[in-house]
Design a protein around this motif. Structure first.
Motif, PDB file in Angstrom:
ATOM      1  N   TYR A  52      21.212 -33.050  42.620  1.00 36.26           N
ATOM      2  CA  TYR A  52      19.850 -33.615  42.786  1.00 36.26           C
ATOM      3  C   TYR A  52      18.798 -32.729  43.181  1.00 36.26           C
ATOM      4  O   TYR A  52      17.739 -33.091  43.509  1.00 36.26           O
ATOM      5  N   PHE A  53      19.106 -31.409  43.007  1.00 43.95           N
ATOM      6  CA  PHE A  53      17.978 -30.339  43.412  1.00 43.95           C
ATOM      7  C   PHE A  53      17.682 -29.801  41.966  1.00 43.95           C
ATOM      8  O   PHE A  53      18.215 -29.561  41.049  1.00 43.95           O
ATOM      9  N   ALA A  54      16.117 -29.684  41.916  1.00 46.49           N
ATOM     10  CA  ALA A  54      15.385 -29.236  40.858  1.00 46.49           C
ATOM     11  C   ALA A  54      14.301 -28.298  41.319  1.00 46.49           C
ATOM     12  O   ALA A  54      13.904 -28.333  42.400  1.00 46.49           O
ATOM     13  N   TYR A  55      13.906 -27.424  40.629  1.00 50.78           N
ATOM     14  CA  TYR A  55      12.873 -26.253  41.082  1.00 50.78           C
ATOM     15  C   TYR A  55      11.382 -27.354  41.042  1.00 50.78           C
ATOM     16  O   TYR A  55      11.426 -28.049  40.345  1.00 50.78           O
ATOM     17  N   LYS A  56      10.851 -26.889  42.108  1.00 51.62           N
ATOM     18  CA  LYS A  56       9.765 -27.652  42.778  1.00 51.62           C
ATOM     19  C   LYS A  56      10.129 -29.131  43.139  1.00 51.62           C
ATOM     20  O   LYS A  56       8.879 -29.963  43.189  1.00 51.62           O
ATOM     21  N   GLY A  57      11.204 -29.430  43.130  1.00 49.26           N
ATOM     22  CA  GLY A  57      11.533 -30.786  43.672  1.00 49.26           C
ATOM     23  C   GLY A  57      11.741 -30.943  45.338  1.00 49.26           C
ATOM     24  O   GLY A  57      11.460 -29.887  45.819  1.00 49.26           O
ATOM     25  N   VAL A  90      23.053 -27.783  58.326  1.00 49.24           N
ATOM     26  CA  VAL A  90      21.597 -28.681  58.526  1.00 49.24           C
ATOM     27  C   VAL A  90      21.849 -29.976  58.115  1.00 49.24           C
ATOM     28  O   VAL A  90      22.547 -30.083  57.031  1.00 49.24           O
ATOM     29  N   ASN A  91      20.992 -30.918  58.249  1.00 48.54           N
ATOM     30  CA  ASN A  91      20.965 -32.228  57.803  1.00 48.54           C
ATOM     31  C   ASN A  91      20.286 -32.171  56.492  1.00 48.54           C
ATOM     32  O   ASN A  91      18.902 -31.700  56.571  1.00 48.54           O
ATOM     33  N   LEU A  92      20.649 -32.913  55.334  1.00 50.37           N
ATOM     34  CA  LEU A  92      19.980 -32.779  54.051  1.00 50.37           C
ATOM     35  C   LEU A  92      19.737 -34.352  53.550  1.00 50.37           C
ATOM     36  O   LEU A  92      20.767 -35.010  53.768  1.00 50.37           O
ATOM     37  N   GLU A  93      18.697 -34.644  53.141  1.00 48.78           N
ATOM     38  CA  GLU A  93      18.341 -35.727  52.644  1.00 48.78           C
ATOM     39  C   GLU A  93      17.702 -35.424  51.022  1.00 48.78           C
ATOM     40  O   GLU A  93      16.618 -34.899  51.151  1.00 48.78           O
ATOM     41  N   VAL A  94      18.252 -35.951  50.021  1.00 53.26           N
ATOM     42  CA  VAL A  94      17.774 -35.745  48.675  1.00 53.26           C
ATOM     43  C   VAL A  94      16.742 -36.590  48.240  1.00 53.26           C
ATOM     44  O   VAL A  94      16.494 -37.500  48.917  1.00 53.26           O
ATOM     45  N   ASP A  95      15.962 -36.278  47.447  1.00 56.44           N
ATOM     46  CA  ASP A  95      14.783 -37.144  46.942  1.00 56.44           C
ATOM     47  C   ASP A  95      15.202 -38.530  46.459  1.00 56.44           C
ATOM     48  O   ASP A  95      16.368 -38.707  45.729  1.00 56.44           O
ATOM     49  N   LEU A  96      14.512 -39.554  46.758  1.00 55.74           N
ATOM     50  CA  LEU A  96      14.743 -40.925  46.655  1.00 55.74           C
ATOM     51  C   LEU A  96      14.711 -41.124  45.149  1.00 55.74           C
ATOM     52  O   LEU A  96      15.731 -41.656  44.020  1.00 55.74           O
ATOM     53  N   ILE A  97      13.947 -40.549  44.386  1.00 58.49           N
ATOM     54  CA  ILE A  97      13.594 -40.640  42.970  1.00 58.49           C
ATOM     55  C   ILE A  97      14.796 -40.089  42.176  1.00 58.49           C
ATOM     56  O   ILE A  97      15.207 -40.709  41.195  1.00 58.49           O
ATOM     57  N   ALA A  98      15.445 -38.986  42.900  1.00 60.96           N
ATOM     58  CA  ALA A  98      16.355 -38.317  42.009  1.00 60.96           C
ATOM     59  C   ALA A  98      17.652 -39.194  42.287  1.00 60.96           C
ATOM     60  O   ALA A  98      18.421 -39.275  41.299  1.00 60.96           O
TER      61      ALA A  98
END
Length: 207
Positions: free
Chosen positions: A134-139, A185-193
């Motif tokens: 779910y991680f992307a450059y500039k995401g 740390v707590n992480l929440e990924v982008d909804l769109i991803a």
């Protein structure tokens, strides 16, 4: 829904078990700091370090929330006295200064590096393999309730490393200033991803 723009640094001042045994949750008393509570009613949502919680009691300067054992098992920073990032739920009249955030923590990351670079700070976090896609450059990514931009992603055998640049303002107005290598740390990924991944995987099964 939230924006990931921290409104105030609050402080957990009390942590009390909701019963006996190892499976019970806790009630937190939170000093709201600079977060105005006049428009907050019982039952409203407030993000605590990125986790959406329901207000069950309030005074003019503090509020209380109940945190289930399930939530405690899947988050960090909600089981001990200390400073936390606070944000009230988004209204339709608010500016969307960060990005759309649900307040549901997807997983935990571990800080690998948190050091000054010039006038800013570099934060490097390791995420698990199931979140790495779910991680992307500039995401966008939410770290302890703060909407941030990913500057670099490096895949590793058991997940990925992603780097974030924190400007002095972000350090000043959030509790991220307390991070150090080794902390979770707590992480929440982008909804769109998340939706893109779901659509792509569903399409593969149909074919």
């Amino acid at each position: 829904m939230f924006t990931g723009i921290v409104a105030a640094i609050g402080k957990i001042t009390s942590v009390k078990p909701l019963g006996e045994g190892v499976d019970v949750g806790v009630r937190l008393v939170v000093d709201a700091g600079g977060l105005p509570l006049a428009d907050v009613a019982l039952g409203d949502s407030i993000s605590l370090n990125g986790a959406c919680m329901t207000v069950v009691e309030k005074t003019s300067g503090s509020f209380e929330v109940d945190v289930s054992r399930e939530s405690l098992n899947r988050t960090v920073g909600l089981d001990a006295i200390g400073e936390i990032n606070l944000e009230k739920a988004l209204t339709l009249a608010d500016r969307l200064g960060g990005h759309l955030v649900s307040g549901h923590v997807d997983g935990l990351g571990q800080v690998q590096k948190f050091e000054p670079v010039g006038e800013s700070w570099e934060l490097v976090i390791k995420a698990s393999r199931d979140l790495a896609k779910y991680f992307a450059y500039k995401g966008s990514i939410v770290v302890n309730g703060v909407s941030l931009t990913v500057n670099r992603v490096e895949d590793v055998a058991d997940g990925c490393l992603f780097s974030i640049n924190l400007i002095p303002h972000t350090i000043e107005v959030t509790a991220l200033k307390h991070l150090q290598a080794g902390k979770q740390v707590n992480l929440e990924v982008d909804l769109i991803a998340r939706y893109v991944e779901r659509m792509l995987s569903a399409g593969q099964r149909i074919v």
